[in-house]
Design a protein around this motif. Structure first.
Motif, PDB file in Angstrom:
ATOM      1  N   VAL A  34      28.329  31.022 121.400  1.00  0.00           N
ATOM      2  CA  VAL A  34      29.765  30.733 121.332  1.00  0.00           C
ATOM      3  C   VAL A  34      30.547  31.987 120.961  1.00  0.00           C
ATOM      4  O   VAL A  34      31.577  32.298 121.569  1.00  0.00           O
ATOM      5  N   PHE A  35      30.073  32.731 119.956  1.00  0.00           N
ATOM      6  CA  PHE A  35      30.743  33.978 119.579  1.00  0.00           C
ATOM      7  C   PHE A  35      30.746  34.962 120.753  1.00  0.00           C
ATOM      8  O   PHE A  35      31.719  35.689 120.966  1.00  0.00           O
ATOM      9  N   LEU A  36      29.645  34.994 121.502  1.00  0.00           N
ATOM     10  CA  LEU A  36      29.557  35.866 122.672  1.00  0.00           C
ATOM     11  C   LEU A  36      30.599  35.478 123.717  1.00  0.00           C
ATOM     12  O   LEU A  36      31.305  36.339 124.266  1.00  0.00           O
ATOM     13  N   ILE A  37      30.719  34.185 123.991  1.00  0.00           N
ATOM     14  CA  ILE A  37      31.685  33.702 124.989  1.00  0.00           C
ATOM     15  C   ILE A  37      33.114  34.019 124.551  1.00  0.00           C
ATOM     16  O   ILE A  37      33.951  34.433 125.367  1.00  0.00           O
ATOM     17  N   ILE A  38      33.404  33.829 123.263  1.00  0.00           N
ATOM     18  CA  ILE A  38      34.735  34.161 122.753  1.00  0.00           C
ATOM     19  C   ILE A  38      35.027  35.645 122.986  1.00  0.00           C
ATOM     20  O   ILE A  38      36.123  36.031 123.412  1.00  0.00           O
ATOM     21  N   GLY A  39      34.033  36.491 122.716  1.00  0.00           N
ATOM     22  CA  GLY A  39      34.208  37.924 122.932  1.00  0.00           C
ATOM     23  C   GLY A  39      34.466  38.265 124.381  1.00  0.00           C
ATOM     24  O   GLY A  39      35.301  39.116 124.701  1.00  0.00           O
ATOM     25  N   LEU A  40      33.762  37.594 125.288  1.00  0.00           N
ATOM     26  CA  LEU A  40      33.928  37.862 126.718  1.00  0.00           C
ATOM     27  C   LEU A  40      35.272  37.374 127.239  1.00  0.00           C
ATOM     28  O   LEU A  40      35.888  38.010 128.108  1.00  0.00           O
ATOM     29  N   LEU A  89      28.163  41.193 122.873  1.00  0.00           N
ATOM     30  CA  LEU A  89      26.825  40.920 122.334  1.00  0.00           C
ATOM     31  C   LEU A  89      26.734  41.370 120.883  1.00  0.00           C
ATOM     32  O   LEU A  89      26.252  40.631 120.014  1.00  0.00           O
ATOM     33  N   LYS A  90      27.226  42.577 120.620  1.00  0.00           N
ATOM     34  CA  LYS A  90      27.205  43.100 119.255  1.00  0.00           C
ATOM     35  C   LYS A  90      28.054  42.246 118.329  1.00  0.00           C
ATOM     36  O   LYS A  90      27.639  41.903 117.217  1.00  0.00           O
ATOM     37  N   GLN A  91      29.260  41.875 118.807  1.00  0.00           N
ATOM     38  CA  GLN A  91      30.140  41.058 117.985  1.00  0.00           C
ATOM     39  C   GLN A  91      29.535  39.691 117.711  1.00  0.00           C
ATOM     40  O   GLN A  91      29.654  39.157 116.600  1.00  0.00           O
ATOM     41  N   GLY A  92      28.854  39.098 118.719  1.00  0.00           N
ATOM     42  CA  GLY A  92      28.194  37.813 118.518  1.00  0.00           C
ATOM     43  C   GLY A  92      27.147  37.877 117.423  1.00  0.00           C
ATOM     44  O   GLY A  92      27.060  36.980 116.572  1.00  0.00           O
ATOM     45  N   MET A  93      26.360  38.954 117.417  1.00  0.00           N
ATOM     46  CA  MET A  93      25.341  39.120 116.374  1.00  0.00           C
ATOM     47  C   MET A  93      25.979  39.351 115.003  1.00  0.00           C
ATOM     48  O   MET A  93      25.523  38.795 113.996  1.00  0.00           O
ATOM     49  N   LEU A  94      27.037  40.178 114.970  1.00  0.00           N
ATOM     50  CA  LEU A  94      27.698  40.454 113.699  1.00  0.00           C
ATOM     51  C   LEU A  94      28.339  39.203 113.108  1.00  0.00           C
ATOM     52  O   LEU A  94      28.238  38.944 111.904  1.00  0.00           O
ATOM     53  N   GLU A  95      28.997  38.409 113.960  1.00  0.00           N
ATOM     54  CA  GLU A  95      29.642  37.174 113.489  1.00  0.00           C
ATOM     55  C   GLU A  95      28.595  36.182 112.978  1.00  0.00           C
ATOM     56  O   GLU A  95      28.782  35.548 111.935  1.00  0.00           O
ATOM     57  N   THR A  96      27.502  36.056 113.727  1.00  0.00           N
ATOM     58  CA  THR A  96      26.445  35.134 113.311  1.00  0.00           C
ATOM     59  C   THR A  96      25.856  35.562 111.968  1.00  0.00           C
ATOM     60  O   THR A  96      25.643  34.732 111.072  1.00  0.00           O
ATOM     61  N   TYR A  97      25.611  36.852 111.811  1.00  0.00           N
ATOM     62  CA  TYR A  97      25.087  37.377 110.536  1.00  0.00           C
ATOM     63  C   TYR A  97      26.091  37.167 109.406  1.00  0.00           C
ATOM     64  O   TYR A  97      25.713  36.719 108.307  1.00  0.00           O
ATOM     65  N   TYR A  98      27.367  37.464 109.671  1.00  0.00           N
ATOM     66  CA  TYR A  98      28.387  37.361 108.626  1.00  0.00           C
ATOM     67  C   TYR A  98      28.502  35.933 108.108  1.00  0.00           C
ATOM     68  O   TYR A  98      28.486  35.696 106.886  1.00  0.00           O
ATOM     69  N   LEU A 133      39.001  26.677 117.721  1.00  0.00           N
ATOM     70  CA  LEU A 133      38.107  25.518 117.699  1.00  0.00           C
ATOM     71  C   LEU A 133      36.677  25.927 118.032  1.00  0.00           C
ATOM     72  O   LEU A 133      35.719  25.444 117.407  1.00  0.00           O
ATOM     73  N   MET A 134      36.529  26.827 119.005  1.00  0.00           N
ATOM     74  CA  MET A 134      35.193  27.315 119.357  1.00  0.00           C
ATOM     75  C   MET A 134      34.553  28.042 118.184  1.00  0.00           C
ATOM     76  O   MET A 134      33.368  27.842 117.883  1.00  0.00           O
ATOM     77  N   LYS A 135      35.341  28.886 117.512  1.00  0.00           N
ATOM     78  CA  LYS A 135      34.798  29.621 116.363  1.00  0.00           C
ATOM     79  C   LYS A 135      34.421  28.664 115.246  1.00  0.00           C
ATOM     80  O   LYS A 135      33.365  28.817 114.608  1.00  0.00           O
ATOM     81  N   TRP A 136      35.247  27.657 115.007  1.00  0.00           N
ATOM     82  CA  TRP A 136      34.949  26.639 113.992  1.00  0.00           C
ATOM     83  C   TRP A 136      33.642  25.924 114.326  1.00  0.00           C
ATOM     84  O   TRP A 136      32.804  25.687 113.455  1.00  0.00           O
ATOM     85  N   GLY A 137      33.462  25.584 115.596  1.00  0.00           N
ATOM     86  CA  GLY A 137      32.228  24.930 116.020  1.00  0.00           C
ATOM     87  C   GLY A 137      31.015  25.811 115.787  1.00  0.00           C
ATOM     88  O   GLY A 137      29.956  25.333 115.363  1.00  0.00           O
ATOM     89  N   ALA A 138      31.147  27.112 116.050  1.00  0.00           N
ATOM     90  CA  ALA A 138      30.033  28.042 115.822  1.00  0.00           C
ATOM     91  C   ALA A 138      29.684  28.124 114.340  1.00  0.00           C
ATOM     92  O   ALA A 138      28.507  28.149 113.973  1.00  0.00           O
TER      93      ALA A 138
END
Length: 419
Positions: A187-193, A294-303, A346-351
């Motif tokens: 989801v974070f990846l899709i938001i970034g794209l 991709l990098k942002q998705g990993m960083l958001e997931t880690y954070y 909403l997508m970020k909240w779901g993630a």
């Protein structure tokens, strides 16, 4: 999006992907999965594909994958029992009819003498009640019990959860929470794209309609070279300077379309948590790229993983009170509020909720995936599994306590939002 619809869609997606993780790894291990369910209680909708019945149930409070061997089989064949057998052209058993045998005129009626439907896959019995006609029948794979005209697939031992290696069982259980982390990253990846991801560059991002920046003449895409003669290289520097000078005129030297110009901006003063800061109504710069997303998705997931674990740590140490927790009602209310801000919020909240669900399920508590993984760890240390009845009792008590906690948290939610 209506709050209730938003909650059902978000929570349903989280549960779906969590249970999908269990299902995929169970099937990969060769486990017979009888049912894949979203929700609990009475069935609202169902269909069968291959070996598995896929159902949506009335209460949207979770889901489950019912695997053969996790619980005692619901149908048993005992000596002295009269059953019907439907045979294939080779004389092997396709179906064992438990009741309503008269509705199956082609069935061979036998009084069971002996049966092994887990290992050697046979059944012997006296045909038509004749004590001189004892016959042995091979049971096919797959074969089915027929109870009240409903077919239930017979699970040989090698298709049961308990028959699999410790590694296979561990991965089957761990795959549920793992899928929640994978979903959050996706989801974070899709938001970034789609929307872009923030970068720490000295560039003006989106402007608010009535902010000081727009009124002064700044535009999205302007490159900030300096503020009041102080060179800036990052967006963080810009934010810090603006926050430190509320109601003070600042001279921005910017570059726009190859031209350098000066624009004076006076930040508005706003009090946040007792501190007065300056704001000019500008968002940070955003970029779009596959690698950056991709990098942002990993960083958001880690954070967010780190933040949620920190919250759990505060709960354990008593810094975070029980009445600060939210159950389904609180999450539904919060989801409705987030939905009003737009689809990306909403997508970020779901993630974030997906990460939360994955972490909570990994807690070493009975009835949760983490509790089951704890029993697997004990099995690895002992060299043999704990008695299934004892483990089942622990999980049952844990589930009851979990439901009690859910009721308490839900009542707190009702009091906070509706009373």
């Amino acid at each position: 999006m209506e709050p209730i619809i938003a909650f059902v869609v978000i929570f349903g997606a989280l549960v779906f992907f969590h249970e999908l993780g269990h299902l995929l790894f169970a099937k990969r291990a060769g486990i017979l999965c009888r049912e894949f369910a979203i929700g609990f209680g009475p069935k609202v909708f169902s269909f069968k594909k291959n070996e598995t019945v896929y159902t949506i149930r009335l209460l949207p409070l979770g889901g489950f994958v019912r695997m053969a061997g996790e619980d005692p089989e619901t149908v048993e064949v005992r000596p002295g029992q009269v059953v019907g057998l439907e045979l294939d052209r080779n004389g092997n058993v396709d179906k064992i009819i438990i009741n309503h045998k008269d509705d199956y005129p082609n069935a061979r009626i036998i009084e069971v003498e002996d049966a092994d439907l887990e290992h050697r896959m046979y059944i012997t019995g006296y045909v038509d009640g004749n004590e001189e006609r004892l016959e042995r029948f091979t049971v096919n794979e797959p074969a089915f019990f027929v109870v009240d005209h409903q077919e239930i697939q017979i699970a040989p031992y090698h298709r049961q959860f308990v028959a699999k290696t410790l590694g296979q069982r561990t991965m089957t259980i761990f795959a549920g929470p793992l899928m929640n982390f994978v979903l959050a990253f996706a989801v974070f990846l899709i938001i970034g794209l789609l929307q872009g991801y923030p970068v720490d560059k000295p560039i003006i991002g989106e402007l608010t309609e009535k902010g000081a920046a727009k009124e002064a003449g700044l535009r999205q895409g302007d490159v900030v070279l300096s503020i009041d003669g102080e060179p800036v290289k990052t967006w963080t520097q810009i934010v810090n300077i603006i926050r430190a000078h509320p109601e003070e005129k600042l001279l921005f030297k910017i570059q726009r379309d190859g031209k350098v110009m000066d624009i004076a901006v006076t930040p508005e003063a706003k009090t946040v948590q007792g501190e007065t800061i300056g704001l000019i109504g500008v968002y940070g710069p955003m970029e779009k790229s596959v690698l950056g997303s991709l990098k942002q998705g990993m960083l958001e997931t880690y954070y967010w993983t780190k933040e949620i674990l920190g919250g759990l740590g505060q709960l354990i140490t008593g810094q975070f009170k029980l009445d600060m927790l939210s159950g389904p009602v609180g999450i539904a209310v919060s989801t409705g509020k987030v939905a009003e801000s737009g689809i990306y919020y909403l997508m970020k909240w779901g993630a974030i909720l997906s990460i939360n669900l994955g972490i909570v399920n990994l807690l070493p508590l009975p009835a949760l995936d983490g509790g089951r993984l704890l029993f697997f760890a004990i099995e690895a240390l002992r060299g043999e599994p704990i008695d299934r009845q004892k483990e089942g009792m622990v999980h049952f008590i844990g589930f009851a306590l979990l439901m009690l906690l859910m009721l308490v948290v839900t009542w707190n939610d009702i009091q906070k939002f509706f009373l």
